[in-house]
Design a protein around this motif. Sequence first.
Motif, PDB file in Angstrom:
ATOM      1  N   SER A 170      -5.170  -9.644   6.005  1.00 61.06           N
ATOM      2  CA  SER A 170      -5.219  -8.189   5.895  1.00 61.06           C
ATOM      3  C   SER A 170      -3.878  -7.786   5.298  1.00 61.06           C
ATOM      4  O   SER A 170      -2.841  -7.866   5.958  1.00 61.06           O
ATOM      5  CB  SER A 170      -5.428  -7.543   7.271  1.00 61.06           C
ATOM      6  OG  SER A 170      -5.418  -6.138   7.149  1.00 61.06           O
ATOM      7  N   ASP A 171      -3.913  -7.369   4.036  1.00 62.94           N
ATOM      8  CA  ASP A 171      -2.696  -7.261   3.226  1.00 62.94           C
ATOM      9  C   ASP A 171      -2.288  -5.808   3.022  1.00 62.94           C
ATOM     10  O   ASP A 171      -3.008  -5.035   2.393  1.00 62.94           O
ATOM     11  CB  ASP A 171      -2.953  -7.945   1.879  1.00 62.94           C
ATOM     12  CG  ASP A 171      -1.736  -7.951   0.979  1.00 62.94           C
ATOM     13  OD1 ASP A 171      -0.633  -7.627   1.460  1.00 62.94           O
ATOM     14  OD2 ASP A 171      -1.889  -8.288  -0.206  1.00 62.94           O
ATOM     15  N   HIS A 172      -1.109  -5.460   3.537  1.00 64.29           N
ATOM     16  CA  HIS A 172      -0.592  -4.098   3.367  1.00 64.29           C
ATOM     17  C   HIS A 172       0.573  -4.039   2.385  1.00 64.29           C
ATOM     18  O   HIS A 172       1.293  -3.048   2.339  1.00 64.29           O
ATOM     19  CB  HIS A 172      -0.125  -3.543   4.721  1.00 64.29           C
ATOM     20  CG  HIS A 172      -1.207  -3.514   5.758  1.00 64.29           C
ATOM     21  ND1 HIS A 172      -1.006  -3.936   7.057  1.00 64.29           N
ATOM     22  CD2 HIS A 172      -2.501  -3.143   5.681  1.00 64.29           C
ATOM     23  CE1 HIS A 172      -2.127  -3.810   7.734  1.00 64.29           C
ATOM     24  NE2 HIS A 172      -3.050  -3.333   6.917  1.00 64.29           N
ATOM     25  N   THR A 173       0.763  -5.107   1.602  1.00 63.75           N
ATOM     26  CA  THR A 173       1.814  -5.088   0.586  1.00 63.75           C
ATOM     27  C   THR A 173       1.288  -4.409  -0.673  1.00 63.75           C
ATOM     28  O   THR A 173       0.087  -4.218  -0.848  1.00 63.75           O
ATOM     29  CB  THR A 173       2.275  -6.509   0.216  1.00 63.75           C
ATOM     30  OG1 THR A 173       1.188  -7.219  -0.404  1.00 63.75           O
ATOM     31  CG2 THR A 173       2.754  -7.270   1.447  1.00 63.75           C
ATOM     32  N   ALA A 174       2.197  -4.064  -1.561  1.00 66.52           N
ATOM     33  CA  ALA A 174       1.804  -3.509  -2.858  1.00 66.52           C
ATOM     34  C   ALA A 174       1.295  -4.629  -3.759  1.00 66.52           C
ATOM     35  O   ALA A 174       1.704  -5.780  -3.630  1.00 66.52           O
ATOM     36  CB  ALA A 174       2.996  -2.797  -3.500  1.00 66.52           C
ATOM     37  N   GLY A 175       0.393  -4.290  -4.669  1.00 66.23           N
ATOM     38  CA  GLY A 175      -0.077  -5.264  -5.649  1.00 66.23           C
ATOM     39  C   GLY A 175      -1.009  -6.304  -5.072  1.00 66.23           C
ATOM     40  O   GLY A 175      -1.479  -6.186  -3.937  1.00 66.23           O
ATOM     41  N   ILE A 176      -1.250  -7.355  -5.874  1.00 66.49           N
ATOM     42  CA  ILE A 176      -2.225  -8.375  -5.480  1.00 66.49           C
ATOM     43  C   ILE A 176      -1.614  -9.758  -5.313  1.00 66.49           C
ATOM     44  O   ILE A 176      -2.293 -10.693  -4.884  1.00 66.49           O
ATOM     45  CB  ILE A 176      -3.381  -8.456  -6.497  1.00 66.49           C
ATOM     46  CG1 ILE A 176      -2.899  -9.012  -7.848  1.00 66.49           C
ATOM     47  CG2 ILE A 176      -4.034  -7.086  -6.686  1.00 66.49           C
ATOM     48  CD1 ILE A 176      -4.034  -9.321  -8.818  1.00 66.49           C
ATOM     49  N   GLY A 177      -0.329  -9.911  -5.624  1.00 70.79           N
ATOM     50  CA  GLY A 177       0.294 -11.230  -5.613  1.00 70.79           C
ATOM     51  C   GLY A 177       0.220 -11.921  -4.271  1.00 70.79           C
ATOM     52  O   GLY A 177      -0.074 -13.120  -4.191  1.00 70.79           O
ATOM     53  N   VAL A 178       0.480 -11.185  -3.200  1.00 74.74           N
ATOM     54  CA  VAL A 178       0.467 -11.778  -1.858  1.00 74.74           C
ATOM     55  C   VAL A 178      -0.941 -12.247  -1.505  1.00 74.74           C
ATOM     56  O   VAL A 178      -1.135 -13.345  -0.963  1.00 74.74           O
ATOM     57  CB  VAL A 178       1.001 -10.769  -0.826  1.00 74.74           C
ATOM     58  CG1 VAL A 178       0.767 -11.258   0.595  1.00 74.74           C
ATOM     59  CG2 VAL A 178       2.487 -10.512  -1.058  1.00 74.74           C
ATOM     60  N   SER A 179      -1.931 -11.440  -1.833  1.00 76.54           N
ATOM     61  CA  SER A 179      -3.314 -11.809  -1.521  1.00 76.54           C
ATOM     62  C   SER A 179      -3.749 -13.056  -2.281  1.00 76.54           C
ATOM     63  O   SER A 179      -4.401 -13.943  -1.719  1.00 76.54           O
ATOM     64  CB  SER A 179      -4.259 -10.652  -1.853  1.00 76.54           C
ATOM     65  OG  SER A 179      -4.105  -9.588  -0.951  1.00 76.54           O
ATOM     66  N   VAL A 180      -3.398 -13.138  -3.554  1.00 73.13           N
ATOM     67  CA  VAL A 180      -3.781 -14.307  -4.354  1.00 73.13           C
ATOM     68  C   VAL A 180      -3.104 -15.561  -3.797  1.00 73.13           C
ATOM     69  O   VAL A 180      -3.716 -16.628  -3.697  1.00 73.13           O
ATOM     70  CB  VAL A 180      -3.433 -14.090  -5.839  1.00 73.13           C
ATOM     71  CG1 VAL A 180      -3.667 -15.367  -6.641  1.00 73.13           C
ATOM     72  CG2 VAL A 180      -4.266 -12.948  -6.417  1.00 73.13           C
ATOM     73  N   ALA A 181      -1.837 -15.424  -3.409  1.00 73.00           N
ATOM     74  CA  ALA A 181      -1.125 -16.556  -2.819  1.00 73.00           C
ATOM     75  C   ALA A 181      -1.794 -17.007  -1.526  1.00 73.00           C
ATOM     76  O   ALA A 181      -1.855 -18.206  -1.222  1.00 73.00           O
ATOM     77  CB  ALA A 181       0.331 -16.191  -2.561  1.00 73.00           C
ATOM     78  N   ALA A 182      -2.330 -16.065  -0.765  1.00 74.62           N
ATOM     79  CA  ALA A 182      -2.989 -16.405   0.496  1.00 74.62           C
ATOM     80  C   ALA A 182      -4.204 -17.291   0.270  1.00 74.62           C
ATOM     81  O   ALA A 182      -4.511 -18.163   1.094  1.00 74.62           O
ATOM     82  CB  ALA A 182      -3.390 -15.135   1.237  1.00 74.62           C
TER      83      ALA A 182
END
Length: 350
Positions: free
Chosen positions: A216-228
Amino acid sequence: MHDIAIGERLIGPSHPPFIIAELSGNHSQDFELAVAMVEAAAKAGAHAIKLQTYTADSMTLNVDSVDFVIQEKDSLWHGEALHSLYAKASTPYEWHSRLFARAKALGMEAFSSPFDEAAVDFLEILDVPCYKIASFELTDIPLIRKAAATGKPLIMSTGMATLAEIEQAVDCAKKAGCEDIILLKCTSTYPAQPSNTNLVTIPHLRDSFNQQVGLSDHTAGIGVSVAAVALGATVIEKHFVLDRNAGGVDAAFSLEPAELKSLVEESARAFDAMGKVTYGGSAAEEKSKHYRRSIFVSVDVKKGQTLSRENLRIVRPASGLAPKHWDSVLGKKAKTNLPAGTALDWDLFE
């Protein structure tokens, strides 16, 4: 680890990540805007939309004392009374069935986060395919028990929870009859910073509880989600808004439609790229091996002439002897005339 069915979709390590667009309160109490958000999420390729099912009175007390006013100065909602904030961010119950129906008509799954037991009863009437427990509610054992007792899959954000608290929540869900549990790594700050996200927790969380894990991603952008996804996330949840500049309670850390589309595409690409441990090149690379280097005659060589650095070179393509044989070849005598461009082979010299 078994696949989990949420509606018509299977979720698991062998499937591309399940992307959830969280509408939250970004509809700003405008039903037509909420419908437009559902439609935009579908167009972007999201697999599900999620609502939040509560009222201001089910969330908190209508009291203005310091305990019920957000004090943190770095909060998006600094100075807001909890009751008024939740009143502004809530999704009216009478919207739920229409938004769910629109989502389903567009090929998405639709469900919600209940915030009290009465909300579970309401959502059961709407026959939601699963339940999501928000990170702040992970310690609400009666709520987890109620949702789990429906027998439907349970997605739980772990947020601030300790391992012991997660264990208690998982045990409660299992004892209540839930067999399909997905745990979401979550940083319960709004927005969250990548440096505070600690994605390496994902495989540890998965292995600790032998459950599917997502983000559950509350960071800006999509980089963190893709890394997950590369760390094993099978579910990604992101807050969604049509236009950050137009406002919305969670707009600051929500994705716009083009970003959500990128998340769907890039997370699927990351999943495809994981593959398996491979050395020596893939089948797709076989033809490329021809363009490695090998030993070639670089100038005309007469029969009986010595092979040397002056008449041999290591060049592309790989039609000749491999470069590892260079030292063995030097000093040998040519058995026949070797014109420039001849790929050197063992039977061409003594």
